[in-house]
Design an enzyme around this catalytic site. Sequence first.
Site, PDB file in Angstrom:
ATOM      1  N   ASP A 170       0.996  -1.216   0.141  1.00  0.00           N
ATOM      2  CA  ASP A 170       0.091  -0.159  -0.069  1.00  0.00           C
ATOM      3  C   ASP A 170       0.858   1.219   0.123  1.00  0.00           C
ATOM      4  OD1 ASP A 170      -2.344   1.525   0.043  1.00  0.00           O
ATOM      5  OD2 ASP A 170      -2.449   1.377   2.158  1.00  0.00           O
ATOM      6  N   ASN A 177     -10.154   0.727   1.692  1.00  0.00           N
ATOM      7  CA  ASN A 177      -8.910   0.671   2.749  1.00  0.00           C
ATOM      8  C   ASN A 177      -9.274   1.087   4.012  1.00  0.00           C
ATOM      9  OD1 ASN A 177      -7.539   0.305   0.122  1.00  0.00           O
ATOM     10  ND2 ASN A 177      -5.863   1.334   0.958  1.00  0.00           N
ATOM     11  N   HIS A 214      -7.466  10.614   5.083  1.00  0.00           N
ATOM     12  CA  HIS A 214      -6.729   9.386   5.814  1.00  0.00           C
ATOM     13  C   HIS A 214      -6.788   9.858   7.283  1.00  0.00           C
ATOM     14  CE1 HIS A 214      -4.554   8.368   2.019  1.00  0.00           C
ATOM     15  NE2 HIS A 214      -4.994   7.370   2.294  1.00  0.00           N
ATOM     16  N   GLY A 253     -10.964   4.850   4.380  1.00  0.00           N
ATOM     17  CA  GLY A 253     -12.508   4.545   4.751  1.00  0.00           C
ATOM     18  C   GLY A 253     -12.908   4.668   6.141  1.00  0.00           C
ATOM     19  N   THR A 257      -7.095   3.260  10.374  1.00  0.00           N
ATOM     20  CA  THR A 257      -7.247   3.961  11.821  1.00  0.00           C
ATOM     21  C   THR A 257      -8.358   3.122  12.646  1.00  0.00           C
ATOM     22  OG1 THR A 257      -6.672   5.988  10.704  1.00  0.00           O
ATOM     23  CG2 THR A 257      -7.825   6.176  12.797  1.00  0.00           C
TER      24      THR A 257
END
Length: 298
Positions: free
Chosen positions: A103, A253, A201, A233, A256
């Site tokens: 990634d 993705n 993010h 996401g 967190t």
Amino acid sequence: MDDENIIEQQYLDGVLRNGGIPMLVDGKSVLDAAKAGHYGIVAPDFLTLNMCRTFVQTADAKKRPIMLSFAQGHEGLISLEEAALVGKFWAEKVDTPIVLHLDHGQDFDFLRRAIDLGFTSVMLDASMETMEENIRRTKEVVAYAHAKGVSVEAEIGHVGGASEGVEGAFSDSVYTTVKEAQTFAAATGVDSLAVSIGTSHGVYKSNRMPELNFTRLRELSAAVAVPLVLHGGSGTGDENLRRAVYDGITKLNIYTDFLTGAMEELRILQTDSLIETQKAVDEGMRKVLTHYIDLISK
């Protein structure tokens, strides 16, 4: 063909491609099947052996494929070589298709190393470069990866924000335009395309859910044939994510929310035991992955 039959065929195809060895597969086969079946694939980022094992075993228990992901920016926490070893080890222990994905790769040499170590999918993130430079760098990766049977994701537009563990990762979002996405996909031959429609993010300010541009997403989905990817996401909200998959997103993705889920489980447990702490962390992450698989992979 319904979702169950698509996944079963994907399993059989993967076994044949891999000489009967379960179940490390390339990203293109998994994402193309999901796009055809109108469901989503969860891509969890792992940092440790425990996270890797938890994600693979959870996917196998649900009988749903995942894109098991390791980000270049986390190499200070676990080396690329270690990530390749543990990722391949656990992927080959299960019967469910697992893609070992690199990634947010930042340079060709790192991506080349990942491919040579056995990653079956890689992402080059040159989204902050000029369009011309992003195309040039992506084409270089595609040529090398495709020769090795490895799929390639790239990003056009830019998903901003900050990712824990990645130094200097905070940046502003730049929305993806339809014209640029069409040009980029045609020029590079990428297998999937990360687009920016309003996610970010990391943790959203004031924990507010983002407002996604679903009109732009539908336009992108209609204009670009390859599967579309949504980064950032975590914290986006279940209804937003369901709708995003319905309107054209194939890969989601998540990072967190796994850290948040682990810490929440620890707060509930309140233990001084290291072993019980690790079990709680694993359980918290298992719950989060199960939630997202149930949400978008049906």
